[in-house]
Write an enzyme that holds these catalytic residues in place. Structure first.
Site, short mmCIF file in Angstrom:
data_model
loop_
_atom_site.label_atom_id
_atom_site.label_comp_id
_atom_site.label_asym_id
_atom_site.label_seq_id
_atom_site.Cartn_x
_atom_site.Cartn_y
_atom_site.Cartn_z
N GLU A 80 0.83 -1.21 0.00
CA GLU A 80 0.00 0.00 0.00
C GLU A 80 0.86 1.26 0.00
OE1 GLU A 80 -3.09 0.01 3.01
OE2 GLU A 80 -3.42 2.16 2.74
N LYS A 273 -7.18 -0.27 11.74
CA LYS A 273 -6.64 -0.75 10.46
C LYS A 273 -5.44 0.11 10.05
CE LYS A 273 -6.11 -1.21 5.85
NZ LYS A 273 -5.24 -0.40 4.99
N ASP A 289 3.97 -14.37 11.91
CA ASP A 289 2.66 -14.77 11.42
C ASP A 289 1.71 -13.58 11.58
OD1 ASP A 289 0.09 -15.77 11.14
OD2 ASP A 289 0.52 -17.64 12.19
N HIS A 388 -1.88 11.44 -0.42
CA HIS A 388 -1.99 10.21 -1.21
C HIS A 388 -1.94 10.48 -2.71
CE1 HIS A 388 -3.81 7.05 1.72
NE2 HIS A 388 -2.76 7.66 2.20
P1 NDP Z 1 8.46 -23.49 15.69
O1 NDP Z 1 7.60 -24.67 15.67
O2 NDP Z 1 9.38 -23.29 14.54
O3 NDP Z 1 9.22 -23.54 17.08
C1 NDP Z 1 10.23 -22.71 17.46
C2 NDP Z 1 11.36 -23.55 17.92
O4 NDP Z 1 12.53 -22.76 17.97
C3 NDP Z 1 11.18 -24.02 19.34
O5 NDP Z 1 10.39 -25.19 19.41
C4 NDP Z 1 12.61 -24.28 19.77
O6 NDP Z 1 12.94 -25.64 19.52
C5 NDP Z 1 13.44 -23.39 18.82
N1 NDP Z 1 14.18 -22.36 19.54
C6 NDP Z 1 15.48 -22.03 19.28
N2 NDP Z 1 15.86 -21.05 20.10
C7 NDP Z 1 14.83 -20.75 20.90
C8 NDP Z 1 14.63 -19.80 21.93
N3 NDP Z 1 15.60 -18.98 22.34
N4 NDP Z 1 13.41 -19.70 22.50
C9 NDP Z 1 12.41 -20.51 22.11
N5 NDP Z 1 12.54 -21.45 21.14
C10 NDP Z 1 13.75 -21.57 20.54
O7 NDP Z 1 7.61 -22.14 15.82
P2 NDP Z 1 6.58 -21.72 16.90
O8 NDP Z 1 6.29 -22.81 17.88
O9 NDP Z 1 7.05 -20.43 17.44
O10 NDP Z 1 5.27 -21.53 16.07
C11 NDP Z 1 5.16 -20.49 15.12
C12 NDP Z 1 4.57 -21.06 13.86
O11 NDP Z 1 3.33 -21.72 14.16
C13 NDP Z 1 4.25 -20.00 12.86
O12 NDP Z 1 4.72 -20.45 11.61
C14 NDP Z 1 2.73 -19.95 12.86
O13 NDP Z 1 2.28 -19.56 11.60
C15 NDP Z 1 2.34 -21.34 13.19
N6 NDP Z 1 1.05 -21.61 13.82
C16 NDP Z 1 0.24 -20.62 14.33
C17 NDP Z 1 -0.96 -20.93 14.92
C18 NDP Z 1 -1.81 -19.85 15.48
O14 NDP Z 1 -1.41 -18.69 15.51
N7 NDP Z 1 -3.02 -20.13 15.95
C19 NDP Z 1 -1.41 -22.33 15.04
C20 NDP Z 1 -0.44 -23.27 14.53
C21 NDP Z 1 0.72 -22.93 13.94
P3 NDP Z 1 13.98 -26.41 20.41
O15 NDP Z 1 13.96 -25.87 21.79
O16 NDP Z 1 13.54 -27.83 20.34
O17 NDP Z 1 15.30 -26.16 19.72
#
Ligand code: NDP
Length: 440
Positions: A80, A273, A289, A388
């Protein structure tokens, strides 16, 4: 000379050169950006399903942001026109008054499990008593489901419950809410893993004890009332003086516009918005997200029971100061999802200086307040169409087929026309081409 001087007037190549000179980018990244290779197909193919290509959007930077006394260059992805210009302008006025002050009050995510067949308040009370007595066991179940977040110093924090009795339209629902410290991640997936583990544990217990209860669903909530950031700024009314308009007059009207957005839902939706124009753009740039952020912030706008404008502007007539404040939910992350995968998202984090999640929350909220401030300032004074117009004319020129070397000249000519529409734009482009070829 400052690298930001008339930055918006430079060619794309010159802007990249300036960012290299200012050490915001290295030569390699600047070339990569110039060659428009921001998302390789093989990465895109792993990010989603049925991929047939990538879809480009403008990636720009908003200037002048000073947040908690630190300067930031704000990456924004937005189609936009005017959004980046307005954010930069709002931030410039705020900067003259000492910048934004922002802090995170809490950063926890909430998830929920809905239970069925809890028919009476008595049953709900008994179940709550049982859950409270077994809270540590349930939290342990969640911890064991995702132990790595516990090692990182986070993990499940608390469990609470709520009962919705049956109504004429709805069944009775008993809800278990889980609060998790997800550290640097937004945490949707770790939350869902923990909730499903608790879900299995509960169903097993109900089955073993012949209880009629069962779980309906278990999922993260996007209403994140425990993940909040507040940003504020105080602006001297003098800063708002523009040509024949007195700053005090503009400041008073900004405060009134803020009150109007607390009163009228039609305005509140548009007020928010406009703020989301900026918030979405940086959320998208940083690989977060944006649907989750949209859901979260709009849900938060209903916290009083009425959907309201989220920013609050008040005018102190005695000291002639306009105060702006915004508290919003902001469940973003600096890891997870596409953040570590999308090369442009990685670049956005680099441009911001790799802030941690709490700092990123303060930056995004400041962009929202700047965006809202710029919009209100224009709305209550000259109106937004003036600003605009040039961008609208430019979009029209491109729509009717003006090539890059023609866009600026056709835009200038279009601005002299009494009306801006496709028909006029086609005619202006045709005339320009005729004149241009004659002169050649
Ligand atoms: P991920 O599943 O990619 O998880 C993030 C991973 O990063 C953690 O599990 C952890 O794994 C690792 N990590 C590394 N460093 C850190 C740190 N310092 N702190 C925390 N974690 C760390 O992403 P999210 O769980 O954050 O989920 C986000 C995604 O989920 C987005 O893509 C979103 O679109 C989607 N989503 C959204 C929903 C909603 O909004 N309702 C529903 C379902 C999905 P480890 O500790 O094992 O290394």
């Amino acid at each position: 000379m400052s690298i930001w001087k008339q930055f918006y007037k430079q060619s794309l190549t010159e802007r990249l050169n300036r960012l290299v000179n200012g050490r915001y980018l290295n030569e390699k990244t600047a070339t990569w950006l110039a060659n428009n290779q921001s998302l390789p197909l093989e990465i895109a193919d792993h990010m989603s399903e049925n991929v047939i290509g990538t879809y480009g959007l403008p990636f720009g930077v908003a200037l002048n942001f000073m947040i908690n006394q630190k300067d930031y260059l704000i990456p924004m992805v937005i189609e936009e026109p005017s959004v980046i210009a307005a954010a930069s302008y709002g931030a410039k006025l705020v900067r003259k008054n000492g910048g934004f002050t922002a802090h995170v009050s809490k950063r926890l995510m909430t998830g929920e499990i809905a239970l069925l067949n809890v028919q009476t308040q008595n049953e709900a009370n008994e179940l709550t008593t049982w859950i409270n007595a077994h809270k540590n066991d349930l939290l342990d179940v969640a911890r064991s489901a995702h132990p790595s977040i516990v090692k990182r110093g986070g993990g499940p924090i608390d469990i609470r419950t709520h009962y919705y009795p049956q109504t004429e339209q709805t069944a009775a629902f008993f809800v278990l809410y889980l609060t998790v410290d997800t550290k640097e991640a937004m945490g949707a997936n770790m939350m869902n893993t923990m909730l499903e583990a608790i879900d299995h544990y509960l169903n097993h217990y109900f089955h073993e004890h012949n209880l009629p209860y069962e779980t309906l669903l278990a999922i993260l909530s996007n209403y994140t009332t425990d993940c909040l950031v507040t940003v504020s700024t105080t602006i001297s009314a003098d800063t708002l003086t523009k040509q024949h308009l007195s700053g005090q007059w503009v400041a008073k009207r900004i405060a009134l516009a803020s009150q109007f957005a607390k009163t009228d839902t039609y305005r509140a939706a548009t007020h928010n918005k406009g703020m989301m124009n900026g918030i979405d753009a940086i959320v998208l740039a940083t690989g977060n997200d944006w649907r989750a952020i949209e859901a979260s912030i709009h849900a938060y706008a209903t916290k009083t029971g009425q959907y309201q404008g989220l920013t609050t502007w008040t005018y102190d007539e005695t000291n002639q100061r306009l105060h702006g404040e915004l508290t919003i939910s902001m469940p973003i992350g600096t890891v997870g999802g596409s953040i570590g995968i999308h090369p442009s998202a990685k670049l956005a984090h680099q441009l911001l200086g790799h802030p941690d999640a709490k700092t990123l929350m303060t930056i995004i909220a400041s962009v929202g307040l700047a965006q809202n401030f710029a919009a209100l300032r224009a709305l209550v004074s000259e109106g937004i169409q003036t600003g605009h117009m040039r961008l609208q004319a430019k979009s029209l020129a491109i729509q009717v087929g003006a090539q890059s070397d023609e866009v600026e000249s056709v835009t200038e000519k279009l601005l002299q026309q009494p009306q801006l529409n496709q028909e006029t734009a086609k005619q202006v482009l045709l005339n320009w081409r005729n004149n241009h070829s004659t002169h050649n």
